[in-house]
Design a protein around this motif. Structure first.
Motif, PDB file in Angstrom:
ATOM      1  N   ARG A   1      18.103  15.617  73.682  1.00 28.45           N
ATOM      2  CA  ARG A   1      18.197  16.513  72.527  1.00 28.45           C
ATOM      3  C   ARG A   1      19.275  17.552  72.831  1.00 28.45           C
ATOM      4  O   ARG A   1      19.413  17.999  73.974  1.00 28.45           O
ATOM      5  N   PRO A   2      20.018  17.939  71.805  1.00 30.55           N
ATOM      6  CA  PRO A   2      21.136  18.849  72.052  1.00 30.55           C
ATOM      7  C   PRO A   2      20.704  20.305  72.200  1.00 30.55           C
ATOM      8  O   PRO A   2      19.590  20.664  71.801  1.00 30.55           O
TER       9      PRO A   2
ATOM     10  N   PRO B   1      21.375  11.922  60.737  1.00 32.48           N
ATOM     11  CA  PRO B   1      19.915  12.117  60.680  1.00 32.48           C
ATOM     12  C   PRO B   1      19.464  13.586  60.683  1.00 32.48           C
ATOM     13  O   PRO B   1      18.292  13.857  60.439  1.00 32.48           O
ATOM     14  N   CYS B   2      20.391  14.536  60.946  1.00 31.99           N
ATOM     15  CA  CYS B   2      19.948  15.936  61.026  1.00 31.99           C
ATOM     16  C   CYS B   2      19.359  16.429  59.710  1.00 31.99           C
ATOM     17  O   CYS B   2      18.385  17.175  59.699  1.00 31.99           O
TER      18      CYS B   2
ATOM     19  N   CYS C   1      15.776  16.051  59.413  1.00 31.71           N
ATOM     20  CA  CYS C   1      15.020  16.125  60.687  1.00 31.71           C
ATOM     21  C   CYS C   1      14.389  17.509  60.834  1.00 31.71           C
ATOM     22  O   CYS C   1      15.046  18.533  60.619  1.00 31.71           O
TER      23      CYS C   1
ATOM     24  N   GLU D   1      13.695  19.066  63.442  1.00 26.54           N
ATOM     25  CA  GLU D   1      14.231  19.817  64.597  1.00 26.54           C
ATOM     26  C   GLU D   1      15.440  20.678  64.213  1.00 26.54           C
ATOM     27  O   GLU D   1      15.900  21.497  65.004  1.00 26.54           O
ATOM     28  N   ARG D   2      15.987  20.454  63.033  1.00 23.54           N
ATOM     29  CA  ARG D   2      17.250  21.121  62.698  1.00 23.54           C
ATOM     30  C   ARG D   2      17.132  22.644  62.684  1.00 23.54           C
ATOM     31  O   ARG D   2      18.114  23.340  62.909  1.00 23.54           O
TER      32      ARG D   2
ATOM     33  N   ASP E   1      17.549  23.427  66.597  1.00 24.50           N
ATOM     34  CA  ASP E   1      18.770  23.096  67.365  1.00 24.50           C
ATOM     35  C   ASP E   1      20.039  23.087  66.511  1.00 24.50           C
ATOM     36  O   ASP E   1      21.136  22.876  67.044  1.00 24.50           O
TER      37      ASP E   1
ATOM     38  N   GLY F   1      21.388  21.009  64.810  1.00 25.35           N
ATOM     39  CA  GLY F   1      22.162  19.766  64.914  1.00 25.35           C
ATOM     40  C   GLY F   1      23.073  19.733  66.130  1.00 25.35           C
ATOM     41  O   GLY F   1      23.933  18.863  66.248  1.00 25.35           O
TER      42      GLY F   1
ATOM     43  N   THR G   1      25.995  14.516  63.715  1.00 26.50           N
ATOM     44  CA  THR G   1      24.999  14.941  64.704  1.00 26.50           C
ATOM     45  C   THR G   1      25.633  14.952  66.092  1.00 26.50           C
ATOM     46  O   THR G   1      26.396  14.040  66.439  1.00 26.50           O
TER      47      THR G   1
ATOM     48  N   CYS H   1      22.070  13.979  70.997  1.00 24.39           N
ATOM     49  CA  CYS H   1      20.773  13.667  70.380  1.00 24.39           C
ATOM     50  C   CYS H   1      20.512  12.163  70.394  1.00 24.39           C
ATOM     51  O   CYS H   1      21.356  11.371  69.979  1.00 24.39           O
TER      52      CYS H   1
ATOM     53  N   PHE I   1      18.831  10.533  68.422  1.00 25.89           N
ATOM     54  CA  PHE I   1      18.810   9.968  67.066  1.00 25.89           C
ATOM     55  C   PHE I   1      20.216   9.741  66.513  1.00 25.89           C
ATOM     56  O   PHE I   1      20.385   9.165  65.446  1.00 25.89           O
TER      57      PHE I   1
END
Ligand code: SF4
Ligand code: FES
Length: 378
Positions: free
Chosen positions: A240-241, A305-306, A309, A311-312, A315, A317, A333, A337, A339
């Protein structure tokens, strides 16, 4: 400038101002994250320009001011810049190699109100330190580390890690302990700027990264009452970034030596964006109204996919620069990541990394040293 009525009152204000007061530097570190084309930006802002920028950013809410570069000590007006920022109420931090420092200058910076100094080493032994920095500096750094401590500053050491020094993590931490460091940042190389050029030569193997982490954890436990150790895993071995810059145009305002206002310090490499210059416009205009600061602000610019998502919000993206360097499109992205459809590029770079270097490698495969002469090529 944008004219489509961006509601500035709804936007976040800058909190962290990074003043890259010069790209000049006595060292030539092979992992430097300054832009490789830095020779194009040599017309430095003068003292009064910086005073105005500090004032305007403070009025918008900036609270922390880092002096960086290049080597900020090469600015003869550094003490004046520090004094003004201190008067304005900033928490000030000097990020330095220690080259250009003297005991008198430490005293003058203290007198000017500087709150914090972070000094960097390239390695724990003189030969490797001086090779990686492209100049003799180790002994002077040691003397200055002691001087910083003598003047009542907390000792903050920073060592950038890569395949040429990761195996010496224990020696680096022994050095930090001997210097009575209060904080040690073991920051694995981020592959931007000059480090991107030298990526193949700098990229460690996963084994090196994990071994060094185990060493850092042992020292953390043993020294927990005396020294804080931060070991930052390289992006390339993550799934993950990082929330780069805590989001574009969210808290971070970088100002390059020539006055370019930047949402991250190497953003000028991104295509199609024109960055405002604080020589010509106010900090307020640059931050709130410029196309460059608004381009990747918030979440509307995101692609899948961001885009969908959850998680955006944490993080953002990832990193726009990393997305651009690895995929050719900064709106993609971050390929760190898992994804990302481009994640295989990160995996491949990590897998391609060899084990520890042998003694003759640096002569066999010279790296590109960061200096103005090499910069002119770009
Ligand atoms: Fe973060 Fe985008 Fe990956 Fe989701 S898809 S974890 S938002 S980088
Ligand atoms: Fe430029 Fe991450 S380094 S956005």
């Amino acid at each position: 400038m944008r004219t489509d009525g961006y509601k500035t009152e709804a936007l976040p204000s800058p909190r962290w101002l990074l003043a890259e007061v010069t790209y000049r530097c006595p060292l030539q570190c092979v992992y430097c994250s300054n832009p490789v084309e830095m020779a194009n930006y040599r017309n430095e802002l003068d003292t009064e320009d910086w005073f105005r920028i500090f004032r305007e950013a403070r009025e918008l809410g900036a609270v922390q001011l880092g002096f960086s570069g290049g080597e900020p000590l090469l600015r003869k007006d550094l003490e004046d810049l520090v004094a003004e920022s201190s008067r304005l109420g900033y928490y000030t931090n000097l990020i330095t190699s220690g080259v250009g420092m003297s005991e008198d200058r430490v005293a003058a910076l203290k007198e000017a109100g500087l709150d914090h100094i972070q000094i960097s080493f390239q390695a724990s032994n003189e030969v490797l330190n001086d090779y990686l920095g492209g100049n003799k500096s180790f002994q002077h750094k040691m003397e200055m580390a002691h001087a910083i401590k003598r003047h009542g500053y907390p000792m903050v050491l920073n060592v950038v890690l890569h395949r040429h020094n990761l195996d010496q993590t224990a020696e680096i931490l022994d050095m930090a302990e001997a210097l009575e460091a209060d904080y040690v940042e073991l920051a694995n190389t981020q592959y931007y700027g000059w480090a991107w050029l030298n990526q193949k030569e700098l990229m460690p193997s996963l084994q090196q990264v994990r071994d060094a982490e185990a060493v850092a954890n042992r020292y953390k436990e043993r020294l927990k009452d005396r020294m804080q150790i931060y070991y930052v895993i390289p992006d390339y071995f993550e799934k993950r970034p990082k929330p780069c810059m805590n989001g574009w145009g969210n808290v971070f305002l970088g100002v390059a030596p020539d006055g370019a206002a930047l949402p991250c310090h190497i953003a000028r490499q991104l295509p199609g964006l024109e960055f405002p210059n604080l020589h010509d416009v106010s900090v307020r205009e640059a931050w709130f109204e410029s196309e460059a600061f608004n381009h990747f602000r918030g979440f509307d610019w995101m692609k899948e996919p961001c885009r969908s998502c959850s998680e955006r919000f944490d993080d953002f993206g990832g990193c726009r620069c990393q997305a651009y360097m690895l995929t050719g499109d900064p709106a993609n992205t971050d390929p760190v990541c898992e994804f990302s459809p481009h994640h295989d590029k990160i995996v491949a770079a990590g897998e391609a990394a060899k084990g520890s270097p042998d003694a003759t490698e640096s002569e066999a495969k010279p790296m590109v040293f960061r200096n103005m002469k090499n910069s002119k090529v770009w």
